[in-house]
Design an enzyme around this catalytic site. Structure first.
Site, PDB file in Angstrom:
ATOM      1  N   HIS A 103       0.875  -1.172   0.000  1.00 23.05           N
ATOM      2  CA  HIS A 103       0.000   0.000   0.000  1.00 23.05           C
ATOM      3  C   HIS A 103       0.919   1.230   0.000  1.00 23.05           C
ATOM      4  O   HIS A 103       2.003   1.188   0.593  1.00 23.05           O
ATOM      5  CB  HIS A 103      -0.820   0.144   1.291  1.00 23.05           C
ATOM      6  CG  HIS A 103      -1.778  -0.953   1.603  1.00 23.05           C
ATOM      7  ND1 HIS A 103      -1.429  -2.059   2.297  1.00 23.05           N
ATOM      8  CD2 HIS A 103      -3.104  -1.057   1.359  1.00 23.05           C
ATOM      9  CE1 HIS A 103      -2.498  -2.826   2.468  1.00 23.05           C
ATOM     10  NE2 HIS A 103      -3.525  -2.250   1.915  1.00 23.05           N
ATOM     11  N   ASP A 106       2.480   2.016   3.343  1.00 18.41           N
ATOM     12  CA  ASP A 106       3.497   1.086   3.880  1.00 18.41           C
ATOM     13  C   ASP A 106       4.865   1.497   3.379  1.00 18.41           C
ATOM     14  O   ASP A 106       5.866   1.345   4.055  1.00 18.41           O
ATOM     15  CB  ASP A 106       3.314  -0.356   3.381  1.00 18.41           C
ATOM     16  CG  ASP A 106       1.907  -0.841   3.394  1.00 18.41           C
ATOM     17  OD1 ASP A 106       1.195  -0.490   4.340  1.00 18.41           O
ATOM     18  OD2 ASP A 106       1.534  -1.578   2.461  1.00 18.41           O
ATOM     19  N   GLU A 234     -11.014  -6.529  -4.243  1.00 16.87           N
ATOM     20  CA  GLU A 234     -10.856  -7.611  -3.260  1.00 16.87           C
ATOM     21  C   GLU A 234     -12.115  -7.714  -2.403  1.00 16.87           C
ATOM     22  O   GLU A 234     -12.338  -6.868  -1.522  1.00 16.87           O
ATOM     23  CB  GLU A 234      -9.623  -7.337  -2.389  1.00 16.87           C
ATOM     24  CG  GLU A 234      -9.328  -8.484  -1.439  1.00 16.87           C
ATOM     25  CD  GLU A 234      -8.003  -8.316  -0.704  1.00 16.87           C
ATOM     26  OE1 GLU A 234      -7.026  -7.833  -1.306  1.00 16.87           O
ATOM     27  OE2 GLU A 234      -7.955  -8.683   0.477  1.00 16.87           O
ATOM     28  N   ASP A 311      -5.975 -13.385   9.493  1.00  9.91           N
ATOM     29  CA  ASP A 311      -4.864 -13.271   8.528  1.00  9.91           C
ATOM     30  C   ASP A 311      -3.724 -14.257   8.814  1.00  9.91           C
ATOM     31  O   ASP A 311      -2.541 -13.888   8.722  1.00  9.91           O
ATOM     32  CB  ASP A 311      -4.302 -11.836   8.518  1.00  9.91           C
ATOM     33  CG  ASP A 311      -5.190 -10.871   7.753  1.00  9.91           C
ATOM     34  OD1 ASP A 311      -5.850 -11.304   6.795  1.00  9.91           O
ATOM     35  OD2 ASP A 311      -5.226  -9.676   8.130  1.00  9.91           O
TER      36      ASP A 311
HETATM   37  C1  XUL Z   1      -7.853  -6.547   4.554  1.00 12.53           C
HETATM   38  C2  XUL Z   1      -7.098  -6.914   3.349  1.00 12.53           C
HETATM   39  C3  XUL Z   1      -6.233  -5.850   2.764  1.00 12.53           C
HETATM   40  C4  XUL Z   1      -6.110  -5.920   1.267  1.00 12.53           C
HETATM   41  C5  XUL Z   1      -5.299  -4.792   0.675  1.00 12.53           C
HETATM   42  O1  XUL Z   1      -8.650  -7.552   5.057  1.00 12.53           O
HETATM   43  O2  XUL Z   1      -7.148  -8.036   2.930  1.00 12.53           O
HETATM   44  O3  XUL Z   1      -4.993  -5.931   3.374  1.00 12.53           O
HETATM   45  O4  XUL Z   1      -5.514  -7.121   0.857  1.00 12.53           O
HETATM   46  O5  XUL Z   1      -5.752  -3.543   1.045  1.00 12.53           O
HETATM   47 CO    CO Z   2      -6.111  -9.090   1.456  1.00  9.70          CO
END
Ligand code: XUL
Ligand code: CO
Length: 443
Positions: A103, A106, A234, A311
């Site tokens: 991003h 970052d 996404e 995650d």
């Molecule tokens: C959040 C997510 C993000 C996207 C990019 O759940 O997955 O990190 O991948 O903004």
């Molecule tokens: Co993601």
């Protein structure tokens, strides 16, 4: 230049069953041919900049736990960003994976104005371009963070205030320029705040129009700057907002169809976003492939005992094999790949834990790829599907789809033939056994 991962000489190599407890891949062997293509070219692995290098291990209850000297808050933000970049590229090179993702925030610290943010990003991007050249590491995708800053609390494109929409446009223009400059193969839009917390203050149809307008402008801009990568949305059902507009692949697809944007966007499917949406990962992949919008994946998983986005690094061959099976059947990745949008657990404090986590996740993907390829060679699943629908290639199936058919003509024929179809077994357990046989025997 400081070396940060001094415990690892790198590049991490394939060690097969000789790995023991050391740092080596047990299954991931980049040059091994699978279904006629190098494993590395199938998987197109990417490491993410944000959770791996920009997150100190904070959670909502506590401070950062990780040993990350480049995140020292007392450092000057620009020198800290350079140090973080050194750490990131050292890691990419030592891990030996081909891609990364980032991003805007970052890579470079936001400035006091949009102009200062842009100039910070440009400085860091110039250096990233040199590092890519030196290391051979490439950019899978870039994106803009339109969710962390308080100005985006009520959304970016879907904000009730058009100034916020315009601010987001400025940020995305710069993040797209950075992605283009770095040869990114995709540009991602994740709409974390594009949704609502309460309908009591929300006009859904207005916000949908705003989101579509934003997506239309981004697609036009892509052409204006000559960026040839794919634009990816996404999907995620909720978190941080209570309800996100890009809930799942089918919702995104319907939205794109509604606003005539289906040719412009594909999807980046995250394993745990699928789970949070009440789907299995392979359902989302299959839906996207069948509707021509499959782009890329974020391979991180959730935890079956809770409903938020943990995650975690992937470790289930069962789960990923079925997703990769669909991807392989669909012809594999083109511009996409497997991104690790993954977080270490907070107690995994050592820098070397980042290596253990990625190695385990990559091996899980590699084993899943072998299984997916073996499932295709085995042919049992495809044969079962073909047999199950064979009637649709025969007379009655063709008649139903023929131009002149009406409900009357079909119903009259059913009555005249006195149809009394016999139910047939779906043989689910037999097929599950066929999958397990391949999972258990593939090496
Ligand atoms: C959040 C997510 C993000 C996207 C990019 O759940 O997955 O990190 O991948 O903004
Ligand atoms: Co993601």
């Amino acid at each position: 230049m400081a070396e940060f991962f001094t415990d690892v000489a790198g590049p991490v190599a394939f060690a097969g069953t000789d790995r023991g407890d050391g740092l080596g891949f047990r299954v991931y062997n980049p040059d091994r041919l699978v279904s006629g293509r190098r494993m590395a070219d199938h998987l197109r692995i990417a490491v993410c900049y944000w959770h791996s290098f920009n997150w100190p291990g904070t959670d909502v209850f506590g401070a950062g736990t990780f040993d990350r000297p480049w995140l020292d808050p007392s450092d000057d933000p620009i020198s800290a960003a350079y140090a973080k970049q050194d750490a990131a590229f050292e890691f990419f090179e030592k891990l030996g994976t081909p891609f990364y993702c980032f991003h805007d925030v970052d890579m470079a610290p936001p400035g006091a104005s949009l102009a200062e943010s842009r100039s910070n990003l440009e400085m860091l991007v110039d250096r990233a371009a040199e590092k890519q050249e030196e290391t051979g590491v490439r950019l899978l995708w870039g994106t803009a963070n339109l969710f962390s800053h308080p100005r985006y609390a009520a959304g970016a494109a879907t904000n009730p205030d058009p100034d916020v929409f315009a601010h987001a446009a400025a940020q995305v223009r710069d993040a797209m320029a950075a992605t283009h400059r770095l040869g990114g193969e995709n540009y991602v839009l994740w709409g974390g705040r594009e949704g609502y917390d309460t309908l009591l203050n929300t006009e859904m149809s207005r916000e949908s129009d705003q989101l579509a307008r934003f997506l239309e402008l981004v697609a036009d801009h892509k052409r204006n700057i000559g960026f040839t990568g794919a634009l990816l949305i996404e999907p995620k059902p909720q978190e941080p907002t209570k309800h996100q507009y890009d809930y799942d692949c089918a919702t995104v697809h319907g939205f794109l169809e509604r606003y005539d944007l289906v040719e412009e966007y594909k999807v980046n499917i995250e394993v745990n976003h699928a789970t949070l949406g009440g789907h299995s990962f392979h359902h989302e992949v299959a839906y996207a492939i069948e509707n021509g919008i499959f782009g890329s994946i974020d391979a991180n998983r959730g935890d079956p005992q809770n409903g938020w986005d943990t995650d975690q690094f992937p470790n289930s061959v069962e789960e990923l094999s079925l997703g990769l099976f669909e991807i392989l059947r669909g012809g594999g990745f083109t511009s996409g790949g497997c991104n690790f949008d993954t977080k270490l657990r907070r107690q995994s404090m050592d820098r070397t834990d980042l290596f253990h986590a990625h190695i385990g996740g990559i091996d899980t993907l590699a084993q899943s790829l072998l299984v997916a390829s073996a499932l295709i060679d085995d042919g049992a699943l495809d044969q079962a599907r073909t047999d199950r629908y064979s009637g649709w290639g025969a007379d009655r199936g063709r008649m139903i789809f023929s131009d002149g058919a009406t409900l009357d003509s079909i119903a009259d024929e059913a009555m005249s033939k006195n149809l009394d179809p016999t139910p047939k077994s779906g043989r689910q357990e037999l097929l599950e056994n066929a999958v397990n046989k391949v999972i258990w025997t593939t090496t």
